[in-house]
Design a protein around this motif. Structure first.
Motif, short mmCIF file in Angstrom:
data_model
loop_
_atom_site.label_atom_id
_atom_site.label_comp_id
_atom_site.label_asym_id
_atom_site.label_seq_id
_atom_site.Cartn_x
_atom_site.Cartn_y
_atom_site.Cartn_z
N SER A 2 0.82 -1.20 0.00
CA SER A 2 0.00 0.00 0.00
C SER A 2 0.86 1.26 0.00
O SER A 2 1.90 1.32 0.66
CB SER A 2 -0.90 0.00 1.23
N LYS A 3 0.41 2.26 -0.74
CA LYS A 3 1.16 3.52 -0.76
C LYS A 3 1.18 4.18 0.62
O LYS A 3 2.08 4.95 0.92
CB LYS A 3 0.57 4.46 -1.79
N TRP A 4 0.22 3.83 1.47
CA TRP A 4 0.18 4.42 2.82
C TRP A 4 1.36 3.94 3.66
O TRP A 4 1.83 4.67 4.53
CB TRP A 4 -1.15 4.11 3.49
N TYR A 7 4.18 6.15 2.74
CA TYR A 7 4.01 7.46 3.39
C TYR A 7 4.42 7.40 4.86
O TYR A 7 5.11 8.28 5.35
CB TYR A 7 2.55 7.93 3.32
#
Length: 111
Positions: A2-4, A7
């Motif tokens: 996940s891109k989260w 981040y």
């Protein structure tokens, strides 16, 4: 992945890098650890954390950004966390090094 996650991990390193550049206590801490050229080492590590953290948060050059971060995390565990293990025991070591190991596992699971 996940891109989260990128981040979140990028955020950890960006804030850590900024703190090392801004907070004066880090210079004293690096000098007390016996790191050679503590001011220069602190500056280089802070810039690497900041730059590589931004690359992770931007999901850019992730494989290349992970290499210096893995080295930094391993150094942090060896220099700052292992002495805790030998002086305070396994429970304190596990607590103090929890984020280091989570980040290290994340980095080794990347493709």
């Amino acid at each position: 992945m996940s891109k989260w996650i990128y981040y979140a991990v990028g955020y950890v390193f960006v804030t850590s890098g900024i703190a090392k550049l801004v907070v004066g206590d880090f210079k004293t801490m690096f000098a007390n650890l016996g790191i050679p050229f503590p001011a220069a080492s602190l500056f280089i590590i802070a810039l690497l954390e900041l730059g590589c953290g931004m690359l992770l948060a931007g999901n850019m050059f992730v494989k290349y950004a992970l290499i210096p971060l893995i080295i930094i995390i391993c150094g942090a565990i060896l220099i700052t966390k292992l002495p805790i293990l030998f002086s305070n025991g396994i429970l304190d070591f596990a607590f103090q090094s929890r984020l280091d190991f989570v980040l290290l596992i994340f980095k080794f699971t990347q493709k």
